[in-house]
Design an enzyme around this catalytic site. Structure first.
Site, mmCIF file in Angstrom:
data_model
loop_
_atom_site.group_PDB
_atom_site.id
_atom_site.type_symbol
_atom_site.label_atom_id
_atom_site.label_comp_id
_atom_site.label_asym_id
_atom_site.label_seq_id
_atom_site.Cartn_x
_atom_site.Cartn_y
_atom_site.Cartn_z
ATOM 1 N N GLU A 293 7.170 -11.664 -13.511
ATOM 2 C CA GLU A 293 6.834 -13.190 -13.349
ATOM 3 C C GLU A 293 5.158 -12.808 -13.410
ATOM 4 O O GLU A 293 4.659 -12.161 -12.829
ATOM 5 C CB GLU A 293 6.961 -13.755 -11.973
ATOM 6 C CG GLU A 293 6.561 -15.330 -11.989
ATOM 7 C CD GLU A 293 6.924 -15.803 -10.584
ATOM 8 O OE1 GLU A 293 6.776 -15.031 -9.583
ATOM 9 O OE2 GLU A 293 7.598 -16.931 -10.649
ATOM 10 N N ASN B 22 8.878 -17.204 -5.308
ATOM 11 C CA ASN B 22 9.052 -17.282 -3.987
ATOM 12 C C ASN B 22 8.851 -18.739 -3.361
ATOM 13 O O ASN B 22 9.205 -18.878 -1.964
ATOM 14 C CB ASN B 22 8.076 -16.241 -3.258
ATOM 15 C CG ASN B 22 8.681 -15.058 -3.360
ATOM 16 O OD1 ASN B 22 9.626 -14.674 -3.082
ATOM 17 N ND2 ASN B 22 7.844 -14.019 -3.846
ATOM 18 N N SER C 11 3.161 -11.451 -3.966
ATOM 19 C CA SER C 11 4.578 -12.533 -4.068
ATOM 20 C C SER C 11 4.020 -13.641 -3.691
ATOM 21 O O SER C 11 4.543 -14.780 -3.997
ATOM 22 C CB SER C 11 5.181 -12.002 -2.695
ATOM 23 O OG SER C 11 5.685 -10.618 -2.637
ATOM 24 N N HIS D 238 3.874 -9.824 -11.208
ATOM 25 C CA HIS D 238 5.087 -9.758 -10.136
ATOM 26 C C HIS D 238 6.276 -9.411 -10.372
ATOM 27 O O HIS D 238 7.074 -10.024 -11.144
ATOM 28 C CB HIS D 238 4.876 -11.392 -9.603
ATOM 29 C CG HIS D 238 6.120 -11.576 -8.284
ATOM 30 N ND1 HIS D 238 6.596 -12.585 -8.014
ATOM 31 C CD2 HIS D 238 6.017 -10.505 -7.337
ATOM 32 C CE1 HIS D 238 7.294 -12.415 -6.773
ATOM 33 N NE2 HIS D 238 7.028 -11.042 -6.429
HETATM 34 N N1 LIG Z 1 9.134 -6.085 -0.887
HETATM 35 C C1 LIG Z 1 9.678 -6.989 -2.202
HETATM 36 O O1 LIG Z 1 10.905 -7.327 -2.313
HETATM 37 C C2 LIG Z 1 8.377 -7.344 -2.881
HETATM 38 C C3 LIG Z 1 8.825 -8.126 -4.178
HETATM 39 C C4 LIG Z 1 7.851 -8.396 -5.184
HETATM 40 C C5 LIG Z 1 6.475 -8.226 -4.514
HETATM 41 N N2 LIG Z 1 5.930 -7.653 -3.345
HETATM 42 C C6 LIG Z 1 4.852 -7.659 -3.121
HETATM 43 O O2 LIG Z 1 4.243 -6.043 -3.413
HETATM 44 C C7 LIG Z 1 3.200 -5.792 -2.471
HETATM 45 C C8 LIG Z 1 3.842 -4.389 -1.852
HETATM 46 O O3 LIG Z 1 4.934 -4.943 -0.955
HETATM 47 P P1 LIG Z 1 6.020 -3.702 -0.634
HETATM 48 O O4 LIG Z 1 7.482 -4.108 -0.371
HETATM 49 O O5 LIG Z 1 5.806 -2.463 -1.671
HETATM 50 O O6 LIG Z 1 5.355 -3.044 0.819
HETATM 51 P P2 LIG Z 1 5.532 -1.995 1.580
HETATM 52 O O7 LIG Z 1 5.056 -2.182 3.089
HETATM 53 O O8 LIG Z 1 6.637 -1.111 1.214
HETATM 54 O O9 LIG Z 1 4.132 -0.975 0.821
HETATM 55 C C9 LIG Z 1 2.625 -1.471 1.209
HETATM 56 C C10 LIG Z 1 1.843 -0.351 0.849
HETATM 57 O O10 LIG Z 1 0.345 -0.694 0.736
HETATM 58 C C11 LIG Z 1 -0.336 0.326 1.518
HETATM 59 N N3 LIG Z 1 -1.625 -0.211 1.543
HETATM 60 C C12 LIG Z 1 -1.810 -0.973 2.609
HETATM 61 N N4 LIG Z 1 -3.021 -1.197 2.829
HETATM 62 C C13 LIG Z 1 -3.614 -0.591 1.670
HETATM 63 C C14 LIG Z 1 -5.032 -0.538 1.229
HETATM 64 N N5 LIG Z 1 -5.943 -0.927 1.471
HETATM 65 N N6 LIG Z 1 -5.216 0.221 0.013
HETATM 66 C C15 LIG Z 1 -3.988 1.152 -0.577
HETATM 67 N N7 LIG Z 1 -2.868 0.950 0.003
HETATM 68 C C16 LIG Z 1 -2.762 0.238 1.028
HETATM 69 C C17 LIG Z 1 0.593 0.800 2.588
HETATM 70 O O11 LIG Z 1 0.109 2.094 3.182
HETATM 71 C C18 LIG Z 1 2.105 0.566 1.834
HETATM 72 O O12 LIG Z 1 2.331 1.850 1.440
HETATM 73 C C19 LIG Z 1 3.165 -6.940 -1.541
HETATM 74 O O13 LIG Z 1 2.031 -7.671 -2.125
HETATM 75 C C20 LIG Z 1 4.464 -7.767 -1.650
HETATM 76 O O14 LIG Z 1 4.341 -9.192 -1.461
HETATM 77 C C21 LIG Z 1 7.376 -7.020 -2.715
#
Ligand SMILES: NC(=O)c1ccc[n+]([C@@H]2O[C@H](COP(=O)([O-])OP(=O)(O)OC[C@H]3O[C@@H](n4cnc5c(N)ncnc54)[C@H](O)[C@@H]3O)[C@@H](O)[C@H]2O)c1
Length: 312
Positions: free
Chosen positions: A182, A220, A133, A170
């Site tokens: 994005e 963001n 993000s 993204h």
């Molecule tokens: N939540 C949102 O609204 C949103 C929107 C766009 C982008 N993102 C981005 O997407 C990414 C994930 O966000 P999310 O909301 O799915 O988070 P989340 O907390 O739901 O999931 C993250 C996952 O990553 C796993 N993880 C952590 N370390 C790891 C590793 N070394 N190897 C493999 N897996 C690993 C965790 O076990 C978990 O299942 C982040 O970079 C976040 O910024 C999130």
């Protein structure tokens, strides 16, 4: 443009599961490998995906065969037999991964470790994309080059070619619903990588915008300070939780109030993004709200943990 035949999604949280779903259902990528360091997340995520597909079938949006084929294209990668921390990356390479979408937790050290492992283990023409993000794509591309070993400098031809395959892709939450993706080139990203990333996002059914690699990108850099301000309003007692959210919903026509939206994104993710904005610009206007930090300290991460500004 030809789409990859095998992609790997890293991280089976709310974003990774959504990305795997649209890659299989919409882009019809023949093999979608799904890896998470925590196998329970894959189980939970696939159960959730089954519910989404069943709902699509019951509403007549897709056929039962389509739902079944969508699930069959998704293959989970089991980390329990791993010999070392990054053994999974070898498996993704051996299974012919042509594009990776990394969607692990929003922490630089985690993502750098993943990109080092990917560069070391995947074919040298695979696209290495991050769903981050806010974290610098240029920085992740640099980490990928380091994964090739001490003899490869970031400015060498081999280093530039490796970094040229890294790009930001993204998606937005919830991925199956939100229409945007994005795409973010880092300083080193090649034109060919950018085009492959855009073609993949379009095949997943998304409109594509491009942002420069600045902290938070366009999306963001605009959204997160707004959410942070809403949390500061709550912190200073300007208005109650419900009145803050109601103001934006009924007064400004937002589909969801900022505190509810922060809960949906995940408060740990919101804090990580806001910290990236603050550290990346050193501008005090981006300082994270103290209350947001305390909520994360308490483990109240929003919808995904069952408690945030609201209870779920
Ligand atoms: N939540 C949102 O609204 C949103 C929107 C766009 C982008 N993102 C981005 O997407 C990414 C994930 O966000 P999310 O909301 O799915 O988070 P989340 O907390 O739901 O999931 C993250 C996952 O990553 C796993 N993880 C952590 N370390 C790891 C590793 N070394 N190897 C493999 N897996 C690993 C965790 O076990 C978990 O299942 C982040 O970079 C976040 O910024 C999130």
């Amino acid at each position: 443009m030809a789409l990859p035949r095998t992609i790997s999604v890293i991280g089976a949280g709310q974003m990774g599961i959504g990305i795997a779903l649209v890659a299989s259902l919409r882009a019809r990528i023949p093999k979608v490998l799904l890896y998470d360091q925590n196998p329970a997340q894959i189980t939970k995520g696939l159960e959730f995906m089954d519910k989404l597909l069943a709902k699509d079938v019951s509403k007549g949006r897709i056929s039962e065969e389509d739902a079944k084929a969508t699930r069959e294209r998704i293959i989970s990668i089991n980390s329990s037999s791993a010999k070392d921390e990054y053994d999974w990356a070898r498996e993704l390479g051996e299974r012919g991964t042509e594009m990776v979408i990394e969607a692990a937790s929003e922490r630089v050290s985690i993502k750098e470790g993943i990109f080092r492992a990917l560069a070391r283990n995947l074919s040298n023409d695979a696209v290495l994309a991050s769903n981050t993000s806010s974290i610098s794509i240029t920085k992740l591309a640099g980490a990928a080059v380091d994964g090739l070993g001490k003899n490869v400098s970031r400015a060498s031809e081999e280093g530039k070619s490796c970094a040229g395959r890294v790009v930001g892709v993204h998606f937005f939450n919830p991925v199956p619903v939100m229409k945007l993706c994005e795409v973010i080139p880092g300083l080193q990203t090649s034109e060919a990588t950018l085009e492959r990333a855009k073609a993949f996002a379009a095949a997943c059914g998304k409109e594509v915008t491009t942002s420069k690699d600045v902290p938070g990108f366009v999306s963001n850099a605009l959204l997160m300070p707004f959410l942070n301000e809403a949390i500061m309003c709550l912190e200073s007692g300007t208005a109650t939780r419900d009145d803050i959210d109601k103001t934006l919903r009924l007064g400004m026509g937002h589909p969801m109030g900022p505190l509810q939206l922060a809960d949906f994104i995940g408060l740990d993710t919101c804090l990580a993004i806001q910290e990236t904005l603050y550290e990346g610009t050193r501008d005090s206007k981006y300082r994270p709200s103290i209350l947001l930090g305390r909520m994360v300290d308490a483990g109240w991460l929003g919808k995904k943990s069952g408690k945030g500004f609201y209870d779920y």
